[in-house]
Write an enzyme that holds these catalytic residues in place. Structure first.
Site, PDB file in Angstrom:
ATOM      1  N   ASP A  60       0.820  -1.219   0.000  1.00 51.52           N
ATOM      2  CA  ASP A  60       0.000   0.000   0.000  1.00 51.52           C
ATOM      3  C   ASP A  60       0.854   1.271   0.000  1.00 51.52           C
ATOM      4  O   ASP A  60       0.669   2.162  -0.825  1.00 51.52           O
ATOM      5  CB  ASP A  60      -0.910   0.045   1.239  1.00 51.52           C
ATOM      6  CG  ASP A  60      -2.055  -0.958   1.151  1.00 51.52           C
ATOM      7  OD1 ASP A  60      -2.407  -1.360   0.021  1.00 51.52           O
ATOM      8  OD2 ASP A  60      -2.596  -1.334   2.206  1.00 51.52           O
ATOM      9  N   ARG A  95       0.139   3.186  17.315  1.00 46.78           N
ATOM     10  CA  ARG A  95      -0.331   4.254  16.410  1.00 46.78           C
ATOM     11  C   ARG A  95      -0.140   5.665  16.932  1.00 46.78           C
ATOM     12  O   ARG A  95       0.288   6.541  16.179  1.00 46.78           O
ATOM     13  CB  ARG A  95      -1.799   4.034  16.026  1.00 46.78           C
ATOM     14  CG  ARG A  95      -2.068   2.755  15.224  1.00 46.78           C
ATOM     15  CD  ARG A  95      -1.127   2.568  14.074  1.00 46.78           C
ATOM     16  NE  ARG A  95      -1.501   1.420  13.246  1.00 46.78           N
ATOM     17  CZ  ARG A  95      -0.681   0.792  12.432  1.00 46.78           C
ATOM     18  NH1 ARG A  95       0.576   1.180  12.334  1.00 46.78           N
ATOM     19  NH2 ARG A  95      -1.103  -0.229  11.708  1.00 46.78           N
ATOM     20  N   ASP A 153      -7.156   2.268  12.557  1.00 48.00           N
ATOM     21  CA  ASP A 153      -5.861   2.945  12.505  1.00 48.00           C
ATOM     22  C   ASP A 153      -5.930   4.326  11.874  1.00 48.00           C
ATOM     23  O   ASP A 153      -5.229   5.244  12.289  1.00 48.00           O
ATOM     24  CB  ASP A 153      -4.842   2.051  11.786  1.00 48.00           C
ATOM     25  CG  ASP A 153      -4.479   0.845  12.644  1.00 48.00           C
ATOM     26  OD1 ASP A 153      -4.477   0.990  13.879  1.00 48.00           O
ATOM     27  OD2 ASP A 153      -4.214  -0.228  12.088  1.00 48.00           O
ATOM     28  N   SER A 175      -3.097  -9.435   6.159  1.00 47.07           N
ATOM     29  CA  SER A 175      -2.614  -8.099   6.491  1.00 47.07           C
ATOM     30  C   SER A 175      -1.994  -8.171   7.888  1.00 47.07           C
ATOM     31  O   SER A 175      -2.630  -8.627   8.836  1.00 47.07           O
ATOM     32  CB  SER A 175      -3.778  -7.116   6.471  1.00 47.07           C
ATOM     33  OG  SER A 175      -3.442  -5.974   7.211  1.00 47.07           O
TER      34      SER A 175
HETATM   35  N1  ARG Z   1      -7.543  -4.883  15.064  1.00 48.57           N
HETATM   36  C1  ARG Z   1      -6.359  -4.333  15.585  1.00 48.57           C
HETATM   37  C2  ARG Z   1      -6.580  -2.923  16.074  1.00 48.57           C
HETATM   38  O1  ARG Z   1      -7.514  -2.293  15.681  1.00 48.57           O
HETATM   39  C3  ARG Z   1      -5.195  -4.395  14.628  1.00 48.57           C
HETATM   40  C4  ARG Z   1      -5.340  -3.575  13.388  1.00 48.57           C
HETATM   41  C5  ARG Z   1      -4.224  -3.725  12.389  1.00 48.57           C
HETATM   42  N2  ARG Z   1      -4.118  -5.093  11.941  1.00 48.57           N
HETATM   43  C6  ARG Z   1      -3.569  -5.517  10.834  1.00 48.57           C
HETATM   44  N3  ARG Z   1      -3.568  -6.789  10.645  1.00 48.57           N
HETATM   45  N4  ARG Z   1      -3.046  -4.736   9.942  1.00 48.57           N
HETATM   46  O2  ARG Z   1      -5.815  -2.411  16.837  1.00 48.57           O
END
Ligand code: ARG
Length: 396
Positions: free
Chosen positions: A15, A94, A123, A173
């Protein structure tokens, strides 16, 4: 040379790799990639790829110690676990990424920050709310949310422009930092299907874990894990050590259907050996050192804290206030916890604390008992008074 600059959060994945030329063309700007090292990345190859696909500059930031000190350990002390399972690795990373982006944008004189989050996840919220809180003047660009390309179209776009993309992780992912690995998409989207072994990378299947258990002792100092088996370790090393050891014993696999902030339920699997071990150990030490009311209140705060982190509200006064409460509760959470790691199970088998509220002389049924048994009779009489009164006057 364009005189506009955009800072792009760059992971090196498909991405964000496609986003470099796309942003450059669409906004006629120099792209400065920022890759934040939260513990699990091959920084140099990511940096090179950024330059190769046309970034004007590729910045890397080592934020591992900050992650541990300012985010992971406060969340550990708070007991922050989302919906009873998820230790919040991605969610805790994040806001720190947001902070690094805001700082880089300022240092580079960029007018906008871009990130590779989709429009369906948590995110995007965490990063944009974070950047906007810290650097209100910046524009926010989310190319993946805007362009509507499928994964296949991204690959075609990359191939047309000869962009180097790695085929790895194409099935799922994945997001990783020291606190855990988050895996979603692909066949995991069927919540009835058992996750295939290939979805896991940090942990062994229980069947492949050693037959012999491992015993470890974790020492905490005012709520912070400081040593393993007597050896003082820096936070990052301690976490890495537990990830490796716990992973070998098949500890830390989590299979969860969770409620996202944007209203979608999603199925995600997590691998978080260190987080699972440390939360278990910390909880056990708190059981020795917190009073009953403190423990009850703190459990409610833990949930509030987890929701707040999950929902992208790190840079708030509310979080600071909760941290102040939590940190106050930790002043006697000092001591050692002994755990057995065996075939996927992490079991607390012993605990001791310098200022333990567990007192042998009060608890024992053997000789040496100091509890005042006669006082119990009077206590029950007064404690039961309203119950007796009500039953006499208003029979059930
Ligand atoms: N569900 C988790 C969260 O919201 C992880 C999100 C990112 N996961 C990923 N496989 N890219 O914190």
């Amino acid at each position: 040379m364009p005189d506009k600059k955009i800072v792009l959060a760059y992971s090196g994945g498909l991405d964000t790799t496609v986003a470099v030329p796309w942003l450059k063309e669409k906004y006629d700007a120099d792209i400065i990639t920022v890759t934040v090292d939260l513990g699990m990345v091959d920084l140099e190859s990511i940096r090179q790829r950024a330059i190769q696909v046309g970034a004007a500059k590729a910045v890397t930031v080592d934020a591992k110690d900050t992650l541990v000190k300012e985010f992971l350990f406060p969340a550990l002390m708070a007991g922050a676990i989302y919906e009873d399972q998820y230790p919040l690795a991605t969610a805790l990373g994040r806001p720190l990424i947001a902070r690094c982006l805001a700082e880089a944008a300022k240092a580079e004189g960029a007018y906008a920050v871009a990130h590779g989050c989709t429009g369906k996840g948590n995110d995007q919220v965490r990063i944009e709310v974070g950047v906007a809180a810290l650097a209100p003047g910046l524009e926010l660009i989310a190319p993946i949310r805007d362009w509507g390309m499928s994964r296949q179209e991204e690959i075609e776009y990359a191939n047309e422009r000869n962009l180097p993309i790695s085929p790895s992780n194409s099935k799922f992912s994945v997001d990783e930092n020291l606190w855990g690995r988050s895996v979603e998409a692909g066949e995991l989207e069927d919540p009835w299907l058992e996750p295939p072994e290939e979805a896991y990378a940090w942990t062994r299947a229980v069947a492949d874990a050693p037959d012999e258990p491992a015993y470890i002792e974790v020492r905490f100092d005012s709520g912070i894990p400081v040593a393993i088996d007597g050896e003082i370790m820096a936070g990052t090393d301690l976490i890495r050590h537990l990830n490796t050891l716990g992973g070998d014993h098949g500890i830390g696999r989590i299979d969860q259907v969770e409620n996202r902030l944007v209203g979608i339920k999603s199925r995600e699997i997590y691998e978080a050996p260190a987080a699972v071990i440390l939360h278990a150990a910390h909880r056990a030490l708190e059981a020795m050192t917190l009073g009953k009311d403190q423990a009850r209140t703190k459990a409610r705060i833990a949930q509030e804290y987890a929701d707040l982190v999950y929902n992208g509200l790190w840079f708030t006064a509310h979080r600071q206030d909760l941290d102040a409460y939590v940190s106050s509760t930790q002043r006697y959470v000092t001591g050692d916890v002994r755990l057995r790691l065996h075939k996927g199970a992490c079991t607390v088998v012993g605990r001791k604390a310098t200022q333990s509220l567990y007192q042998y002389s009060l608890a024992t049924y053997d000789r040496g008992d100091e509890f005042d048994h006669a006082a119990a009779q009077g206590f029950i009489s007064i404690y039961g008074l309203p119950v007796r009164t009500q039953n006499r006057i208003q029979p059930q």
